[in-house]
Design an enzyme around this catalytic site. Structure first.
Site, mmCIF file in Angstrom:
data_model
loop_
_atom_site.group_PDB
_atom_site.id
_atom_site.type_symbol
_atom_site.label_atom_id
_atom_site.label_comp_id
_atom_site.label_asym_id
_atom_site.label_seq_id
_atom_site.Cartn_x
_atom_site.Cartn_y
_atom_site.Cartn_z
ATOM 1 C CG HIS A 265 4.359 2.678 -5.623
ATOM 2 N ND1 HIS A 265 4.904 1.461 -5.316
ATOM 3 C CD2 HIS A 265 4.169 3.327 -4.440
ATOM 4 C CE1 HIS A 265 5.044 1.364 -3.995
ATOM 5 N NE2 HIS A 265 4.612 2.471 -3.447
ATOM 6 C CG ASP B 231 4.767 8.534 -1.084
ATOM 7 O OD1 ASP B 231 4.545 8.303 0.114
ATOM 8 O OD2 ASP B 231 5.347 7.731 -1.830
#
Length: 431
Positions: free
Chosen positions: A309, A366
């Protein structure tokens, strides 16, 4: 709040300098106030992607990427995910405090009784081609709300702002379900106000007139958790877009519609959709090892989507929470899907591979959200729409905060011009 310390910047080419104050928040790094910089030195700052620039002061969400911390209004995301509900979190984001029973009952009642779309709004969908992407329909439909509620759009009126917040939170699931049903040719379903927020949305999505809908309780629990985890994420691209548009005085529906279009990008809200496409490209569990090797090869364009991330340098605190729910959903539903087998095999491989562990490239929110959505039977093109339903709580909270902050100004970023210098126009026959 102000800090007595400052940073002095000196332009050695001409001796001009600027004393820049340090501003300290309640948590996190101090910020250098560069407002006096141009006046003192004649220079702007250059920060592509605003990676080192604080664009606003906010009391809504705090992130510490190095420590893997995410808090809404001071409450750790882990506690909210375990003990709260999405609607309670939405109240928290909007009002700054968790509601008591009376406050929550009133808030829930307001949301419940604003869920309907105007009947004319339903006709709006007829202008879309049958295979239009749901995000295109969602953005246009939300923007059109300003045409239905133009009498209550005084952005300087606190009551109008709160009413807009209620309407957006209430109608976003209704509009989102309509986008899905229109795309598959099903009749729209009216919201069933005897159901709670998430269950009501699921019924609008999947119920058909010919038979009642029976859902496993894990459906609503998983979706409510995803909504909590996606409700806000500080000054991300879509939230910054909402604030930038809102800074012009634009109405909340136009501002949120702009946020929806920003969210649509594959580098932002479309990331979980990209995860599913990656899993489809890998194809089967026996090809995971090859995919991992390709991902480690700098000369190969293949990338593992949903790992690591940009903000969280250690780990995404939401990923651990959603990982547990992901495995629970798969076990509860007993879904037999080759792509889910690929996902689990890929997760296993990445978590024990030194290359990924050393670089902290762990599966992120995600990765798991895409798997859960697929297991729940939500089509890939609706993934970002689901994200938008949740993020509406954060968007509208930021939009309201912006209008309640004294001294807010219209957004006007500067640039480093690299184009042609002054030149004279030449007639076309002389070129």
């Amino acid at each position: 709040m102000s800090d007595p310390k400052s940073v002095k910047l000196v332009d050695e080419s001409n001796g001009r300098s600027s004393e820049l104050p340090l501003l300290s928040g309640t948590m996190g790094p101090a910020c250098i106030d560069i407002a006096p910089l141009y006046k003192d030195t004649g220079h702007f700052t250059y920060d592509p992607g605003y990676g080192s620039t604080a664009s606003t002061k906010s009391a809504i969400t705090y992130i510490d990427g190095d420590q893997g911390v995410l808090m809404y209004r001071g409450y750790p995301i882990e506690q909210l995910a375990e003990k709260s509900s999405f609607l309670e979190v939405a109240y928290l984001l909007l009002h700054g405090e968790l509601p008591n029973q009376t406050q929550f009952a009133s808030f829930e009642n307001d949301i419940t009784h604003h869920t309907m779309m105007h009947e004319s709004h339903k006709n709006f969908f007829q202008g879309f081609h049958h295979d239009a992407h749901p995000m295109a329909m969602l953005a246009a439909s939300v923007a059109s709300l300003s045409a239905f509620y133009h009498d209550d759009l005084d952005v300087d009126n606190p009551e109008d702002r709160q009413l807009a917040a209620i309407r957006l939170l209430a109608k976003m699931p209704t509009i989102s379900a309509a986008c899905y049903r229109y795309s598959i040719g099903w009749p729209f379903r009216y919201p069933r106000n005897n159901l709670e927020y998430v269950n009501r949305f699921l019924h609008m999505m999947f119920e058909v007139p010919s038979e009642p809908l029976e859902l496993s309780p894990v459906f609503a629990k998983a979706l409510d958790l995803l909504f909590i985890l996606h409700a806000d994420h500080e000054q991300n691209a879509s939230t910054s877009t909402v604030r930038l548009v809102g800074s012009t005085g634009a109405n909340p529906y136009a501002s949120i519609a702009a946020g929806i279009t920003a969210l649509w990008g594959p580098a932002h809200g479309g990331a979980n959709e990209a995860v599913l496409k990656m899993l489809e490209e890998i194809g089967s569990p026996d090809k995971v090892e090859t995919a991992v090797k390709r991902a480690k090869d700098k000369n190969d364009n293949f990338r593992l989507m949903g790992f690591g991330h940009r903000v969280y340098k250690n780990f995404d605190p939401r990923a651990k929470i959603i990982r547990e729910m992901c495995h629970k959903v798969l076990a509860e539903l007993g879904v037999n899907d080759p792509l889910l087998d690929v996902a689990m095999k890929l997760e296993e491989a990445a978590l024990k591979d030194d290359y990924f562990v050393e670089r902290k490239l762990y599966p992120n929110v995600d990765f798991y959200s895409g798997i859960i959505y697929k297991a729940l039977g939500i089509p890939t093109e609706m993934f970002t729409v689901m994200f938008a339903i949740a993020r509406t709580a954060g968007w509208i909270a930021h939009w309201i905060e912006q209008h309640e902050t004294p001294g807010s100004r219209i957004g006007r970023p500067r640039q480093l011009y690299v184009g042609a210098t002054n030149r004279d126009y030449v007639a076309m026959d002389k070129r």
